[in-house]
Design a protein around this motif. Structure first.
Motif, PDB file in Angstrom:
ATOM      1  N   GLY A   1       0.793  -1.206   0.000  1.00  0.00           N
ATOM      2  CA  GLY A   1       0.000   0.000   0.000  1.00  0.00           C
ATOM      3  C   GLY A   1       0.831   1.264   0.000  1.00  0.00           C
ATOM      4  N   THR A   2       2.114   1.179  -0.280  1.00  0.00           N
ATOM      5  CA  THR A   2       2.956   2.367  -0.307  1.00  0.00           C
ATOM      6  C   THR A   2       3.333   2.676  -1.738  1.00  0.00           C
ATOM      7  OG1 THR A   2       4.969   1.086  -0.042  1.00  0.00           O
ATOM      8  CG2 THR A   2       3.940   1.906   1.970  1.00  0.00           C
ATOM      9  N   SER A   3       3.488   3.967  -2.011  1.00  0.00           N
ATOM     10  CA  SER A   3       3.965   4.320  -3.341  1.00  0.00           C
ATOM     11  C   SER A   3       5.485   4.213  -3.333  1.00  0.00           C
ATOM     12  CB  SER A   3       3.517   5.737  -3.707  1.00  0.00           C
ATOM     13  OG  SER A   3       4.101   6.672  -2.825  1.00  0.00           O
ATOM     14  N   GLU A   4       5.995   3.896  -4.488  1.00  0.00           N
ATOM     15  CA  GLU A   4       7.433   3.695  -4.573  1.00  0.00           C
ATOM     16  C   GLU A   4       7.998   4.619  -5.635  1.00  0.00           C
ATOM     17  OE1 GLU A   4       8.555  -0.363  -4.856  1.00  0.00           O
ATOM     18  OE2 GLU A   4       7.032  -0.982  -3.456  1.00  0.00           O
ATOM     19  N   ALA A   5       9.204   5.056  -5.432  1.00  0.00           N
ATOM     20  CA  ALA A   5       9.840   5.950  -6.391  1.00  0.00           C
ATOM     21  C   ALA A   5      11.339   5.790  -6.335  1.00  0.00           C
ATOM     22  CB  ALA A   5       9.464   7.402  -6.071  1.00  0.00           C
ATOM     23  N   ARG A   6      11.954   6.150  -7.453  1.00  0.00           N
ATOM     24  CA  ARG A   6      13.413   6.187  -7.476  1.00  0.00           C
ATOM     25  C   ARG A   6      13.815   7.505  -6.838  1.00  0.00           C
ATOM     26  NH1 ARG A   6      16.281   2.609  -9.772  1.00  0.00           N
ATOM     27  NH2 ARG A   6      17.909   3.938 -10.547  1.00  0.00           N
ATOM     28  N   GLN A   7      14.729   7.434  -5.940  1.00  0.00           N
ATOM     29  CA  GLN A   7      15.150   8.598  -5.184  1.00  0.00           C
ATOM     30  C   GLN A   7      16.454   9.138  -5.750  1.00  0.00           C
ATOM     31  OE1 GLN A   7      13.575   9.568  -2.031  1.00  0.00           O
ATOM     32  NE2 GLN A   7      11.904   8.286  -2.717  1.00  0.00           N
ATOM     33  N   GLY A   8      16.383  10.193  -6.541  1.00  0.00           N
ATOM     34  CA  GLY A   8      17.578  10.855  -7.041  1.00  0.00           C
ATOM     35  C   GLY A   8      18.544   9.935  -7.763  1.00  0.00           C
ATOM     36  N   GLY A   9      18.032   8.992  -8.548  1.00  0.00           N
ATOM     37  CA  GLY A   9      18.897   8.086  -9.290  1.00  0.00           C
ATOM     38  C   GLY A   9      19.464   6.958  -8.450  1.00  0.00           C
ATOM     39  N   GLY A  10      19.156   6.959  -7.157  1.00  0.00           N
ATOM     40  CA  GLY A  10      19.655   5.905  -6.271  1.00  0.00           C
ATOM     41  C   GLY A  10      18.698   4.732  -6.226  1.00  0.00           C
ATOM     42  N   ARG A  11      18.658   4.099  -5.076  1.00  0.00           N
ATOM     43  CA  ARG A  11      17.792   2.925  -4.884  1.00  0.00           C
ATOM     44  C   ARG A  11      16.334   3.327  -4.805  1.00  0.00           C
ATOM     45  NH1 ARG A  11      19.902  -0.935  -0.327  1.00  0.00           N
ATOM     46  NH2 ARG A  11      18.629  -2.345  -1.545  1.00  0.00           N
ATOM     47  N   ASP A  12      15.473   2.418  -5.260  1.00  0.00           N
ATOM     48  CA  ASP A  12      14.038   2.603  -5.102  1.00  0.00           C
ATOM     49  C   ASP A  12      13.723   2.510  -3.610  1.00  0.00           C
ATOM     50  OD1 ASP A  12      13.804   2.575  -7.873  1.00  0.00           O
ATOM     51  OD2 ASP A  12      13.373   0.430  -7.931  1.00  0.00           O
TER      52      ASP A  12
ATOM     53  N   ARG B   1      12.966  -0.753  -1.767  1.00  0.00           N
ATOM     54  CA  ARG B   1      11.957  -1.557  -2.457  1.00  0.00           C
ATOM     55  C   ARG B   1      12.181  -1.387  -3.953  1.00  0.00           C
ATOM     56  NH1 ARG B   1       9.884  -4.417   1.501  1.00  0.00           N
ATOM     57  NH2 ARG B   1       8.398  -3.393   2.821  1.00  0.00           N
ATOM     58  N   ASN B   2      12.333  -2.477  -4.662  1.00  0.00           N
ATOM     59  CA  ASN B   2      12.525  -2.411  -6.099  1.00  0.00           C
ATOM     60  C   ASN B   2      11.195  -2.092  -6.760  1.00  0.00           C
ATOM     61  OD1 ASN B   2      12.916  -2.969  -8.859  1.00  0.00           O
ATOM     62  ND2 ASN B   2      14.609  -4.318  -8.365  1.00  0.00           N
ATOM     63  N   ALA B   3      11.127  -0.967  -7.436  1.00  0.00           N
ATOM     64  CA  ALA B   3       9.891  -0.515  -8.065  1.00  0.00           C
ATOM     65  C   ALA B   3       9.786  -0.940  -9.525  1.00  0.00           C
ATOM     66  CB  ALA B   3       9.785   1.005  -7.953  1.00  0.00           C
ATOM     67  N   ARG B   4      10.761  -1.689 -10.022  1.00  0.00           N
ATOM     68  CA  ARG B   4      10.688  -2.118 -11.420  1.00  0.00           C
ATOM     69  C   ARG B   4       9.476  -3.008 -11.629  1.00  0.00           C
ATOM     70  NH1 ARG B   4      16.461  -4.470 -13.038  1.00  0.00           N
ATOM     71  NH2 ARG B   4      15.243  -5.118 -14.832  1.00  0.00           N
ATOM     72  N   PRO B   5       8.847  -2.891 -12.792  1.00  0.00           N
ATOM     73  CA  PRO B   5       7.730  -3.797 -13.080  1.00  0.00           C
ATOM     74  C   PRO B   5       8.237  -5.227 -13.173  1.00  0.00           C
ATOM     75  CG  PRO B   5       8.281  -2.469 -15.012  1.00  0.00           C
ATOM     76  CD  PRO B   5       9.136  -1.979 -13.881  1.00  0.00           C
ATOM     77  N   ARG B   6       7.333  -6.177 -12.972  1.00  0.00           N
ATOM     78  CA  ARG B   6       7.686  -7.600 -12.991  1.00  0.00           C
ATOM     79  C   ARG B   6       6.804  -8.332 -13.991  1.00  0.00           C
ATOM     80  NH1 ARG B   6      11.855  -9.125  -9.188  1.00  0.00           N
ATOM     81  NH2 ARG B   6      12.107  -7.252  -7.951  1.00  0.00           N
ATOM     82  N   ASP B   7       7.329  -9.459 -14.491  1.00  0.00           N
ATOM     83  CA  ASP B   7       6.498 -10.309 -15.340  1.00  0.00           C
ATOM     84  C   ASP B   7       5.719 -11.277 -14.458  1.00  0.00           C
ATOM     85  OD1 ASP B   7       8.201 -12.466 -14.680  1.00  0.00           O
ATOM     86  OD2 ASP B   7       9.015 -12.676 -16.695  1.00  0.00           O
TER      87      ASP B   7
END
Length: 174
Positions: free
Chosen positions: A3-14, A22-28
């Motif tokens: 239930g949390t939104s995720e974002a890349r923080q300044g080019g660093g880790r999600d 938290r890895n915010a990349r989409p998954r298959d």
């Protein structure tokens, strides 16, 4: 995703809104990361507390949809939030789902190993508790399914269909 939104923080880790990585990349459908911006499948929310019946039903739906990685997440939630005396059951079921995930991804060695480990875990839990059919699940049949699939995966040595090999958690439908 809890239930949390995720974002890349300044080019660093999600990071999630609490600052946890938290890895915010989409998954298959098998949980593999896709490139940012790609269309993926909806992620399974983490940390959801469900009753055992709901856990089994949701995991079955995901398994039938060819999403064993997502089913693993459902079982993992049950293992982490359920009663202490059932944690080994849910952990074993999570191992079965992740074993199917690895086998479907083409990791035949890891898939077969996890399928056998999960089969052993649910058999041991059933033996220790005297409960072979908790929540309508036939643990002996699930163990047999996992051991048979592990042998197929090793013999064929290639990725299998997660949808075509999904177990019936509550036994065979005739």
């Amino acid at each position: 995703m809890s239930g949390t939104s995720e974002a890349r923080q300044g080019g660093g880790r999600d990071r999630d809104t609490a600052g946890r990585a938290r890895n915010a990349r989409p998954r298959d459908g098998l949980g593999r990361p896709l490139p940012y911006g790609a269309d993926g499948v909806e992620r399974q929310p983490e940390g959801v507390v469900r009753g055992p019946e709901e856990t089994v039903a949701e995991a079955q739906t995901l398994l039938e949809a060819g999403k064993p990685f997502h089913a693993h997440e459902v079982f993992e939630d049950a293992w982490k939030s359920g009663p202490e005396d059932e944690r080994a059951l849910w952990r074993g079921l999570a191992q079965l789902a992740v074993g199917l995930t690895h086998a479907a991804r083409g990791n035949t060695t890891g898939g077969a190993r996890l399928l056998r480990r999960g089969a052993g875990a649910v058999e041991e839990w059933a033996s220790e508790t005297g409960r072979g059919r908790p929540y309508g699940m036939d643990l002996a049949e699930l163990s047999a399914w996992a051991r048979e699939l592990a042998g197929v995966v090793e013999r064929e040595g290639k990725a299998i269909s997660a949808t075509g090999r999904a177990p019936r958690l509550r036994g065979r439908v005739d």
